[in-house]
Design a protein around this motif. Structure first.
Motif, PDB file in Angstrom:
ATOM      1  N   ASP A   1      64.455 -21.742  44.967  1.00 28.03           N
ATOM      2  CA  ASP A   1      64.241 -21.566  46.401  1.00 28.03           C
ATOM      3  C   ASP A   1      63.329 -20.394  46.740  1.00 28.03           C
ATOM      4  OD1 ASP A   1      66.307 -20.186  45.373  1.00 28.03           O
ATOM      5  OD2 ASP A   1      67.689 -20.494  47.052  1.00 28.03           O
ATOM      6  N   THR A   2      62.957 -19.580  45.763  1.00 25.55           N
ATOM      7  CA  THR A   2      61.970 -18.541  46.058  1.00 25.55           C
ATOM      8  C   THR A   2      60.641 -19.173  46.474  1.00 25.55           C
ATOM      9  OG1 THR A   2      61.314 -18.433  43.718  1.00 25.55           O
ATOM     10  CG2 THR A   2      62.956 -16.847  44.469  1.00 25.55           C
ATOM     11  N   GLU A   3      60.389 -20.378  45.991  1.00 23.52           N
ATOM     12  CA  GLU A   3      59.125 -21.033  46.325  1.00 23.52           C
ATOM     13  C   GLU A   3      59.014 -21.290  47.816  1.00 23.52           C
ATOM     14  OE1 GLU A   3      58.434 -24.766  44.391  1.00 23.52           O
ATOM     15  OE2 GLU A   3      56.386 -24.915  45.197  1.00 23.52           O
ATOM     16  N   GLY A   4      60.099 -21.824  48.385  1.00 22.19           N
ATOM     17  CA  GLY A   4      60.083 -22.115  49.813  1.00 22.19           C
ATOM     18  C   GLY A   4      59.837 -20.867  50.647  1.00 22.19           C
ATOM     19  N   TRP A   5      60.402 -19.766  50.218  1.00 16.81           N
ATOM     20  CA  TRP A   5      60.259 -18.523  50.961  1.00 16.81           C
ATOM     21  C   TRP A   5      58.932 -17.838  50.687  1.00 16.81           C
ATOM     22  CZ3 TRP A   5      63.444 -17.433  54.806  1.00 16.81           C
ATOM     23  CH2 TRP A   5      64.712 -18.015  54.814  1.00 16.81           C
ATOM     24  N   GLY A   6      58.211 -18.329  49.694  1.00 16.16           N
ATOM     25  CA  GLY A   6      56.976 -17.648  49.329  1.00 16.16           C
ATOM     26  C   GLY A   6      57.267 -16.264  48.779  1.00 16.16           C
ATOM     27  N   LEU A   7      58.370 -16.146  48.065  1.00 20.44           N
ATOM     28  CA  LEU A   7      58.790 -14.860  47.528  1.00 20.44           C
ATOM     29  C   LEU A   7      58.255 -14.651  46.115  1.00 20.44           C
ATOM     30  CD1 LEU A   7      60.727 -12.322  47.646  1.00 20.44           C
ATOM     31  CD2 LEU A   7      62.432 -13.805  46.550  1.00 20.44           C
ATOM     32  N   SER A   8      57.611 -13.537  45.884  1.00 18.99           N
ATOM     33  CA  SER A   8      57.215 -13.183  44.525  1.00 18.99           C
ATOM     34  C   SER A   8      58.460 -12.803  43.743  1.00 18.99           C
ATOM     35  CB  SER A   8      56.247 -11.998  44.543  1.00 18.99           C
ATOM     36  OG  SER A   8      55.037 -12.373  45.168  1.00 18.99           O
ATOM     37  N   THR A   9      58.413 -13.068  42.449  1.00 18.41           N
ATOM     38  CA  THR A   9      59.619 -12.813  41.664  1.00 18.41           C
ATOM     39  C   THR A   9      59.288 -12.664  40.190  1.00 18.41           C
ATOM     40  OG1 THR A   9      61.835 -13.691  41.157  1.00 18.41           O
ATOM     41  CG2 THR A   9      60.070 -15.292  41.397  1.00 18.41           C
ATOM     42  N   ILE A  10      60.192 -12.000  39.478  1.00 22.00           N
ATOM     43  CA  ILE A  10      60.089 -11.918  38.028  1.00 22.00           C
ATOM     44  C   ILE A  10      60.900 -13.079  37.478  1.00 22.00           C
ATOM     45  CG2 ILE A  10      60.468 -10.492  35.991  1.00 22.00           C
ATOM     46  CD1 ILE A  10      58.479  -9.326  38.053  1.00 22.00           C
ATOM     47  N   SER A  11      60.205 -13.984  36.814  1.00 26.67           N
ATOM     48  CA  SER A  11      60.825 -15.266  36.521  1.00 26.67           C
ATOM     49  C   SER A  11      61.286 -15.424  35.082  1.00 26.67           C
ATOM     50  CB  SER A  11      59.810 -16.362  36.864  1.00 26.67           C
ATOM     51  OG  SER A  11      60.168 -17.573  36.272  1.00 26.67           O
ATOM     52  N   GLN A  12      62.498 -15.906  34.937  1.00 22.58           N
ATOM     53  CA  GLN A  12      62.998 -16.304  33.634  1.00 22.58           C
ATOM     54  C   GLN A  12      62.810 -17.817  33.530  1.00 22.58           C
ATOM     55  OE1 GLN A  12      66.648 -14.502  32.270  1.00 22.58           O
ATOM     56  NE2 GLN A  12      67.078 -13.819  34.349  1.00 22.58           N
ATOM     57  N   ASN A  13      62.790 -18.321  32.332  1.00 22.33           N
ATOM     58  CA  ASN A  13      62.576 -19.741  32.142  1.00 22.33           C
ATOM     59  C   ASN A  13      63.885 -20.435  31.754  1.00 22.33           C
ATOM     60  OD1 ASN A  13      61.946 -22.285  31.153  1.00 22.33           O
ATOM     61  ND2 ASN A  13      59.913 -21.630  30.483  1.00 22.33           N
ATOM     62  N   PRO A  14      64.514 -21.110  32.703  1.00 27.59           N
ATOM     63  CA  PRO A  14      65.809 -21.726  32.406  1.00 27.59           C
ATOM     64  C   PRO A  14      65.696 -22.826  31.348  1.00 27.59           C
ATOM     65  CG  PRO A  14      65.046 -22.353  34.604  1.00 27.59           C
ATOM     66  CD  PRO A  14      64.116 -21.305  34.102  1.00 27.59           C
ATOM     67  N   TYR A  15      64.538 -23.440  31.274  1.00 29.89           N
ATOM     68  CA  TYR A  15      64.356 -24.515  30.303  1.00 29.89           C
ATOM     69  C   TYR A  15      64.490 -24.001  28.875  1.00 29.89           C
ATOM     70  CZ  TYR A  15      62.060 -28.041  27.460  1.00 29.89           C
ATOM     71  OH  TYR A  15      61.773 -28.942  26.473  1.00 29.89           O
ATOM     72  N   ILE A  16      63.812 -22.903  28.605  1.00 26.60           N
ATOM     73  CA  ILE A  16      63.879 -22.317  27.263  1.00 26.60           C
ATOM     74  C   ILE A  16      65.291 -21.818  26.965  1.00 26.60           C
ATOM     75  CG2 ILE A  16      63.027 -20.464  25.763  1.00 26.60           C
ATOM     76  CD1 ILE A  16      60.840 -22.336  26.323  1.00 26.60           C
ATOM     77  N   ILE A  17      65.863 -21.147  27.934  1.00 26.78           N
ATOM     78  CA  ILE A  17      67.219 -20.628  27.744  1.00 26.78           C
ATOM     79  C   ILE A  17      68.168 -21.761  27.381  1.00 26.78           C
ATOM     80  CG2 ILE A  17      69.191 -19.552  28.928  1.00 26.78           C
ATOM     81  CD1 ILE A  17      67.176 -17.993  30.629  1.00 26.78           C
ATOM     82  N   GLY A  18      68.087 -22.843  28.131  1.00 23.23           N
ATOM     83  CA  GLY A  18      68.977 -23.973  27.893  1.00 23.23           C
ATOM     84  C   GLY A  18      68.773 -24.595  26.528  1.00 23.23           C
ATOM     85  N   LYS A  19      67.531 -24.747  26.166  1.00 33.05           N
ATOM     86  CA  LYS A  19      67.208 -25.383  24.889  1.00 33.05           C
ATOM     87  C   LYS A  19      67.749 -24.562  23.731  1.00 33.05           C
ATOM     88  CE  LYS A  19      63.028 -26.566  22.635  1.00 33.05           C
ATOM     89  NZ  LYS A  19      61.588 -26.904  22.689  1.00 33.05           N
ATOM     90  N   LYS A  20      67.514 -23.272  23.788  1.00 34.15           N
ATOM     91  CA  LYS A  20      67.959 -22.397  22.700  1.00 34.15           C
ATOM     92  C   LYS A  20      69.479 -22.296  22.657  1.00 34.15           C
ATOM     93  CE  LYS A  20      63.927 -21.010  21.144  1.00 34.15           C
ATOM     94  NZ  LYS A  20      63.526 -21.212  19.732  1.00 34.15           N
ATOM     95  N   ALA A  21      70.077 -22.151  23.809  1.00 33.94           N
ATOM     96  CA  ALA A  21      71.539 -22.030  23.860  1.00 33.94           C
ATOM     97  C   ALA A  21      72.186 -23.288  23.312  1.00 33.94           C
ATOM     98  CB  ALA A  21      71.987 -21.780  25.297  1.00 33.94           C
ATOM     99  N   ALA A  22      71.669 -24.432  23.714  1.00 37.27           N
ATOM    100  CA  ALA A  22      72.243 -25.702  23.277  1.00 37.27           C
ATOM    101  C   ALA A  22      72.112 -25.853  21.766  1.00 37.27           C
ATOM    102  CB  ALA A  22      71.556 -26.862  23.989  1.00 37.27           C
ATOM    103  N   ALA A  23      70.944 -25.554  21.259  1.00 45.25           N
ATOM    104  CA  ALA A  23      70.724 -25.711  19.822  1.00 45.25           C
ATOM    105  C   ALA A  23      71.664 -24.819  19.037  1.00 45.25           C
ATOM    106  CB  ALA A  23      69.265 -25.380  19.482  1.00 45.25           C
ATOM    107  N   HIS A  24      71.840 -23.613  19.528  1.00 43.66           N
ATOM    108  CA  HIS A  24      72.657 -22.671  18.773  1.00 43.66           C
ATOM    109  C   HIS A  24      74.134 -23.048  18.803  1.00 43.66           C
ATOM    110  CE1 HIS A  24      72.501 -18.796  16.664  1.00 43.66           C
ATOM    111  NE2 HIS A  24      73.782 -18.783  16.967  1.00 43.66           N
TER     112      HIS A  24
END
Lengths: 327, 327
Positions: B277-300
């Motif tokens: 939802d930061t996109e809708g607000w046009g808010l700048s942010t320091i972004s983490q990548n949930p896709y990578i986190i999920g992939k690694k967590a699942a594999a482990h």
DNA sequence: TTGAAAGCGATACCAT
DNA sequence: ATGGTATCGCTTTCAA
């Protein structure tokens, strides 16, 4: 395709561990449960054997023997985790159930692997809440025969308590909104997978337009995410037949709105559900109240679990409201 | 305060039902499981007795007898369901675990009622993933002694696999962003409950400012939601000491940004996490990548459950990136 | 189609 | 501190 995992594949029990560690099974149990009545050396010895065999205690057996449970759980079931509104309802039910000392967990429904119910039976849930979908015949029968209570949100089934919103009326509200904003030929973006909600919203929308409509803006269909909405938005713009857009869900509407803004267009767009992120986008929407839904759902399932008959057993139909953000 | 529910409070078993219905216990079992080997009349008779006593079969006992389980479950644990980024990580892990035929469910951590682990043991989970928090000593010991694997996201513990992002670096990125946008005295909005993540982000932020900073913009603290952010934003504006804002989370930042826009100010604001939802607000942010986190967590976790030793056992530290939306 | 008996794998009690 | 035994509530096999 069911993935039955038979326990006897490399299936070690407490007995094996006891034999291997040259102790009695009671002692192994003490090691497992961090009991004070065990010496550190025997505990270490046992833990070594456990590690070596990657032994995991059988939880059902432990519970049977323990004869006491320390928490009740209700499962909230959804077919598709990408529906944002789901999380808001989830938070709301969770908060309401807390007061009843019932914990909530969420699960995805999957029919492909045998009956869903046989899979979740292992979780030993006290009740189930189905969101935006209903269990199939087999699962319904299984829950009924085992006397596990369940209720529905945003769908319905005979002899089952359900909480829905007036989708027909919501569709009408959307029509009125677009007409007020000067649309003469609004279109509707269906959910790709047709469902009862979608039909009701569309019918209400059509009926709301009927008296005033000049041209048919047509219909589109999109999957329930922003990307699909964006693509559909582009298509609507290039078709140039519609001058207003009502979307089945906020996710789709946000995608459409993005396409509209990217094109520098002023095409009116309205969504459905009233998810939090519509605010950031300044998207108008037909809003449901997750707080009320959660409160009612929690109260009802808690009553069913307690074995008492809830006062209201007739389906509850809530009235959605327009949130006008000028989109 | 533990809410132990003893089974023997109005505790009816299959035996009672059998006696009351004048049948054997095997027959009751057949009725429960919709077996074909039972006549409709006896089934109906048994079901009547079941209804009358509100009998619910004991699921653990059933599983023990059945000796087969049909699905594996991993629990994703979070302390506070209001963290939006959590849902994005959840979706990602869920999708990744699906490929391993492991199902995911989410749960809230609550220490108040005895040990958390003793409560969720009934769910018979194969593994646990803790998000933004770590289990306490007792729970850790319980999981270890029962050989239940667990990993951490956004926190750390000795001898435990964890996935974090470089919070220090993220803080630095935020500092650079604000400096680039002309801030001379930026402030930081802490999480009200201090935690390791918060400290790291703040330290990185301070270090990033050090060379260029002229005045100290100060610090604030807010709960992890939009309303708290909004109030803090108002305060920052009225204090007039800061000319830029870095917030611990996107929720807070959105609240601050709302206050800033409501006041017609142009104060730069940046958040952390990169929720949708930061996109809708046009808010700048320091972004983490949930896709990578999920992939690694699942594999482990999948590897741990399978009993194999995962290749990487050292904590994984991901690098966040700036999303510049000009806010 | 039905009933009776034999387990399932832990826990907990009672001795020792 | 430790070992052995009864037991938890259900499913399932085997007879009838």
């Amino acid at each position: 395709m069911t993935y039955h995992i038979f326990m006897d594949e490399s299936h070690i029990t407490i007995k094996e561990i006891a034999k291997e560690a040259h102790v009695g099974i009671g002692t192994v149990s003490r090691a497992l449960n961090n009991s004070p009545n065990i010496s550190d050396v025997t505990k270490a010895k046992i833990q070594a054997v456990i590690k070596a065999h990657n032994y995991k205690p059988n939880a059902p057996a432990a519970h049977l023997a323990r004869k006491t449970i320390s928490a009740r759980y209700v499962g909230l079931i959804v077919r598709n985790f990408r529906i944002r509104f789901f999380y808001e309802v989830f938070e709301s039910i969770h908060a309401a159930l807390k007061k009843h000392h019932i914990r909530l967990l969420i699960l995805e429904y999957s029919e492909n692997a045998g009956t869903f119910f046989s899979q979740i039976m292992e979780l030993n849930l006290s009740g189930l809440i189905f969101f935006t979908m209903r269990p199939n015949r087999k699962d319904t029968a299984a829950m009924r025969s085992r006397n596990i209570p369940f209720i529905l949100i945003d769908s319905s089934l005979p002899h089952t308590y359900s909480i829905t919103n007036d989708n027909y009326y919501g569709g009408k509200l959307a029509a009125e909104y677009l007409l007020r904003n000067g649309s003469q030929a609004p279109c509707y973006v269906h959910s790709k997978k047709s469902n009862q909600l979608d039909t009701l919203r569309y019918t209400g929308f059509r009926d709301g337009l009927k008296t005033a409509l000049h041209t048919d803006g047509g219909t589109y269909a999109a999957a329930l995410d922003e990307n699909a909405g964006y693509k559909t938005g582009k298509k609507i713009l290039s078709d140039r037949t519609a001058d207003g857009v009502f979307c089945f869900s906020d996710e789709i509407a946000i995608g459409v709105l993005k396409a509209v803004r990217d094109a520098g267009s002023e095409l009116p767009v309205i969504g459905y559900d009233g998810t939090r992120d519509t605010e950031g986008w300044g998207l108008s929407t037909i809003s449901q109240n997750p707080y009320i839904i959660g409160k009612k759902a929690a109260a009802h399932i808690a009553a069913l679990i307690a074995g008492s008959t809830p006062e209201q057993t007739a389906p509850l139909v809530l009235t959605p409201v327009l949130i006008d953000r000028g989109s």
